[in-house]
Design a protein around this motif. Structure first.
Motif, short mmCIF file in Angstrom:
data_model
loop_
_atom_site.label_atom_id
_atom_site.label_comp_id
_atom_site.label_asym_id
_atom_site.label_seq_id
_atom_site.Cartn_x
_atom_site.Cartn_y
_atom_site.Cartn_z
N ASP A 44 16.15 7.21 -36.91
CA ASP A 44 15.03 7.96 -37.48
C ASP A 44 13.70 7.48 -36.91
O ASP A 44 12.82 8.29 -36.59
CB ASP A 44 15.01 7.84 -39.00
CG ASP A 44 16.16 8.58 -39.67
OD1 ASP A 44 16.77 9.46 -39.02
OD2 ASP A 44 16.45 8.27 -40.85
N ASN A 47 13.39 8.63 -33.24
CA ASN A 47 13.08 10.06 -33.15
C ASN A 47 11.64 10.35 -33.56
O ASN A 47 10.98 11.20 -32.96
CB ASN A 47 14.06 10.87 -34.00
CG ASN A 47 15.45 10.90 -33.40
OD1 ASN A 47 15.62 10.74 -32.20
ND2 ASN A 47 16.45 11.08 -34.24
N LYS A 50 9.43 9.33 -30.72
CA LYS A 50 9.57 10.30 -29.63
C LYS A 50 8.75 11.56 -29.91
O LYS A 50 8.08 12.09 -29.01
CB LYS A 50 11.04 10.65 -29.44
CG LYS A 50 11.34 11.45 -28.22
CD LYS A 50 12.83 11.60 -28.05
CE LYS A 50 13.15 12.43 -26.83
NZ LYS A 50 14.58 12.61 -26.65
#
Length: 128
Positions: A44, A47, A50
């Motif tokens: 998590d 991500n 990102k």
């Protein structure tokens, strides 16, 4: 004579069964649920970093060494306690937090800098 051979065969089968059971326990046991939740938390965080990097916000604040603003940007994505640390080639830009928990994970995300300025920075997120 015949019963002695049968007993040895049964003993061999039992020993093969015991060894097979031990190998099964060692290699095919399911991971502990705490390990799975820790892995999911790390995914998590990665991500979220990102997504922030794709929106150019992460890079902008990392190059300005503004870990507090990066923590604010991560707030909608993360539900647990976390702290952001920034590091460059020579060492830490921000201080490493003192965390009293024993259940700590960290995620590193490295950016190379801007197009005109090569300045690698590691964004390290500690979770607990």
């Amino acid at each position: 004579m015949r019963s002695k051979a049968q007993i040895q065969t049964i003993e061999a089968l039992i020993s093969v069964a015991i060894v097979s059971f031990i190998i099964f326990l060692l290699y095919f046991r399911a991971p502990v649920s705490q390990e799975i939740s820790q892995i999911n938390r790390k995914i998590d965080v990665y991500n979220a970093l990102k997504i922030l990097d794709q929106s150019r916000n992460l890079r902008q604040y990392a190059l300005r060494a503004n870990a507090t603003k990066i923590e604010e940007l991560l707030l909608p994505f993360l539900k647990s306690n976390y702290k952001v640390i920034l590091c460059n080639q020579t060492g830490n830009i921000t201080q490493i937090p003192k965390i009293d928990s024993k259940n700590i994970a960290s995620v590193s995300y490295i950016i190379a800098g801007d197009l005109a300025n090569y300045k690698p920075i590691e964004i390290r997120v500690y979770l607990w």
